[in-house]
Design a protein around this motif. Structure first.
Motif, PDB file in Angstrom:
ATOM      1  N   TRP A 106      -0.366  -1.364 -10.157  1.00 46.35           N
ATOM      2  CA  TRP A 106      -1.534  -1.255 -11.010  1.00 46.35           C
ATOM      3  C   TRP A 106      -2.450  -2.476 -10.947  1.00 46.35           C
ATOM      4  N   ASN A 107      -2.054  -3.556 -10.295  1.00 43.06           N
ATOM      5  CA  ASN A 107      -2.841  -4.786 -10.443  1.00 43.06           C
ATOM      6  C   ASN A 107      -4.184  -4.727  -9.710  1.00 43.06           C
ATOM      7  N   VAL A 108      -4.191  -4.470  -8.428  1.00 43.48           N
ATOM      8  CA  VAL A 108      -5.446  -4.275  -7.682  1.00 43.48           C
ATOM      9  C   VAL A 108      -5.292  -2.968  -6.897  1.00 43.48           C
ATOM     10  N   PRO A 109      -5.356  -1.840  -7.585  1.00 48.72           N
ATOM     11  CA  PRO A 109      -4.908  -0.573  -6.990  1.00 48.72           C
ATOM     12  C   PRO A 109      -5.691  -0.119  -5.775  1.00 48.72           C
ATOM     13  N   LEU A 110      -7.033  -0.223  -5.790  1.00 46.80           N
ATOM     14  CA  LEU A 110      -7.770   0.248  -4.622  1.00 46.80           C
ATOM     15  C   LEU A 110      -7.453  -0.603  -3.403  1.00 46.80           C
ATOM     16  N   TYR A 111      -7.359  -1.898  -3.595  1.00 50.56           N
ATOM     17  CA  TYR A 111      -7.046  -2.820  -2.491  1.00 50.56           C
ATOM     18  C   TYR A 111      -5.730  -2.425  -1.816  1.00 50.56           C
ATOM     19  N   VAL A 112      -4.709  -2.141  -2.631  1.00 50.51           N
ATOM     20  CA  VAL A 112      -3.399  -1.791  -2.068  1.00 50.51           C
ATOM     21  C   VAL A 112      -3.407  -0.362  -1.537  1.00 50.51           C
ATOM     22  N   ASN A 113      -4.077   0.548  -2.250  1.00 51.30           N
ATOM     23  CA  ASN A 113      -4.159   1.924  -1.761  1.00 51.30           C
ATOM     24  C   ASN A 113      -4.797   1.979  -0.374  1.00 51.30           C
ATOM     25  N   VAL A 114      -5.886   1.252  -0.198  1.00 50.00           N
ATOM     26  CA  VAL A 114      -6.570   1.226   1.099  1.00 50.00           C
ATOM     27  C   VAL A 114      -5.658   0.637   2.165  1.00 50.00           C
ATOM     28  N   GLY A 115      -5.003  -0.475   1.843  1.00 47.13           N
ATOM     29  CA  GLY A 115      -4.137  -1.124   2.821  1.00 47.13           C
ATOM     30  C   GLY A 115      -3.026  -0.226   3.315  1.00 47.13           C
ATOM     31  N   LYS A 116      -2.490   0.598   2.435  1.00 44.99           N
ATOM     32  CA  LYS A 116      -1.399   1.483   2.843  1.00 44.99           C
ATOM     33  C   LYS A 116      -1.918   2.794   3.445  1.00 44.99           C
ATOM     34  N   VAL A 117      -2.838   3.448   2.746  1.00 43.88           N
ATOM     35  CA  VAL A 117      -3.257   4.791   3.138  1.00 43.88           C
ATOM     36  C   VAL A 117      -4.104   4.776   4.410  1.00 43.88           C
ATOM     37  N   ILE A 118      -5.120   3.930   4.464  1.00 39.25           N
ATOM     38  CA  ILE A 118      -6.007   3.925   5.639  1.00 39.25           C
ATOM     39  C   ILE A 118      -5.234   3.536   6.889  1.00 39.25           C
ATOM     40  N   ALA A 119      -4.372   2.529   6.765  1.00 42.18           N
ATOM     41  CA  ALA A 119      -3.571   2.109   7.930  1.00 42.18           C
ATOM     42  C   ALA A 119      -2.672   3.241   8.417  1.00 42.18           C
ATOM     43  N   ALA A 120      -2.003   3.918   7.480  1.00 39.95           N
ATOM     44  CA  ALA A 120      -1.082   4.995   7.866  1.00 39.95           C
ATOM     45  C   ALA A 120      -1.831   6.166   8.496  1.00 39.95           C
ATOM     46  N   LEU A 121      -2.973   6.527   7.927  1.00 36.93           N
ATOM     47  CA  LEU A 121      -3.752   7.635   8.493  1.00 36.93           C
ATOM     48  C   LEU A 121      -4.244   7.310   9.896  1.00 36.93           C
TER      49      LEU A 121
END
Length: 393
Positions: A159-174
């Motif tokens: 929950w701390n910097v959610p978009l930053y972490v979401n992008v780092g995981k999701v965009i890289a994996a896709l």
């Protein structure tokens, strides 16, 4: 900037929807301690559908092999994030309690620029390389190295910097050719849900990205980390949960990527310039100290100890009136994320006092800032390494 947020819905197999039993939970605004919206509360059946969708998209579509197609679509997804920057900023402020100065940095611009960087990295990947012939034990082998996607990825984010972490995981994996099930933290559901909405808008194929929101912090994570159809788990969060994920993934030999808690130190040496001591405070209070890169303790030589204490007193004194104002672009610190975290942080402050540390700034709640989860910027000195406030995040 709006005071309310839209519903955070599930995104499963290309469909934006509520949970299968139409259950919802409140999305709490840390600035007010009141609801600013609601989020779909997924059932076990919803999680099962997401796993099935991601597995099918990986096994039966060309997502894992059609690199040009996925680069084009993921590029559109990143472009859409830039187009929705204002909306994403509003989510970060209301949902994660980010002060506007923090939202404009790591929360949003850091995330968006990270997405661009990943697109540039994609262009540099050598997907196949010919290593030539080699004779070993009389056997001639022609060696080719091929980089392939790993499969279905469970991205479990904090929950701390959610978009930053979401992008780092999701965009890289896709970009790698994986399919993804994103499970955001219950405290920040919309910043996960909005990625599903944007994926749907730009036309990502069904099942390639799925988003699960749930009030239960463990249910979906337990299912994802145990299921043999999930190949990879990428988790950012606490050490305790990280251990649990490793246990759950062991039986199916999942690839596990963990970014866990710590107690980061700034180490001041004899020749450190004066200004670096005084600027340490800025990092420690950024987003109320809620970040993996926060240097929350300082180790100083005895010869410079008093100098460091005075620098911290000046810094915290100057900062004491420059935080906690919603919408002020110069403020980088707002409330902590939740009532639970508010009580936990205040508990550690009291523990520091009980252990004998000297509190030179802050030291309690800040009700004058409002009804939200505000804690004064706090600094202890005369801390020994056996104290819990020096050892625990």
């Amino acid at each position: 900037m709006s005071n309310t947020l839209p519903d955070a819905k599930l995104y499963i197999d290309g469909v934006i929807r509520s949970s299968s039993n139409d259950a919802w939970f409140d999305n709490i605004n840390p600035w007010t301690a009141e609801s600013c919206g609601r989020a779909a509360d997924a059932t076990e059946g919803d999680v099962e559908e997401a796993i099935v969708a991601a597995r099918r998209a990986f096994d039966e579509s060309d997502w894992s092999t059609n690199r040009d197609k996925r680069f084009e679509l993921v590029s559109k997804l990143v472009d859409e994030m830039f187009a929705q920057r204002e909306h994403l900023t509003n989510i970060a402020c209301l949902e994660a309690g980010a002060a506007l100065g923090a939202a404009n940095r790591a929360h949003i611009d850091g995330a968006l620029n990270g997405g661009k960087d990943l697109l540039e990295c994609f262009k540099k990947v050598e997907w196949e390389s010919d290593r030539g012939n080699k004779v070993d034990m009389g056997i001639k082998s022609h060696r080719i190295v091929v980089n392939e996607p790993l499969g279905v990825v469970a991205a479990i984010t904090p929950w701390n910097v959610p978009l930053y972490v979401n992008v780092g995981k999701v965009i890289a994996a896709l970009l790698a050719g994986c399919t993804v099930i994103l499970k955001p933290a219950p405290d920040t559901p919309l910043m996960g849900s909005v990625m599903g909405e944007m994926a749907d808008k730009v036309g990502l194929p069904k099942g390639v990205l799925n988003v699960i929101t749930s009030a239960d912090p463990a249910m979906a994570g337990e299912m994802l980390t145990r299921d043999p159809r999930v190949d990879v788990v990428s988790f950012t969060g606490s050490t305790v949960v990280g251990k649990r994920i490793m246990e759950n993934g062991a039986s199916t030999l999942k690839r596990i990527f963990l970014e866990l808690g710590g107690k980061s130190a700034n180490i001041i040496l004899e020749d450190t310039p004066d200004f670096q001591i005084s600027c340490m405070m800025g990092m420690a209070v950024f987003h109320a100290g809620q970040g993996c890169a926060m240097p929350t303790r300082m180790l100083v030589p005895k010869s410079r100890y008093e100098e460091a204490v005075e620098a911290l007193k000046i810094s915290y004194g100057a900062f004491s009136q420059k935080w906690g104002e919603f919408g002020n672009p110069e403020h980088i610190m707002g409330p902590v994320i939740s009532k639970k975290q508010h009580e936990r942080v205040l508990g550690y402050i009291e523990l520091g006092k009980e252990e004998g540390a000297q509190c030179i700034a802050g030291g309690g709640p800040a009700p004058e800032k409002g009804n939200g989860f505000f804690v004064q910027p706090t600094c202890f000195v005369n801390v020994t390494n056996d104290m819990r406030i020096a050892r625990e995040e």
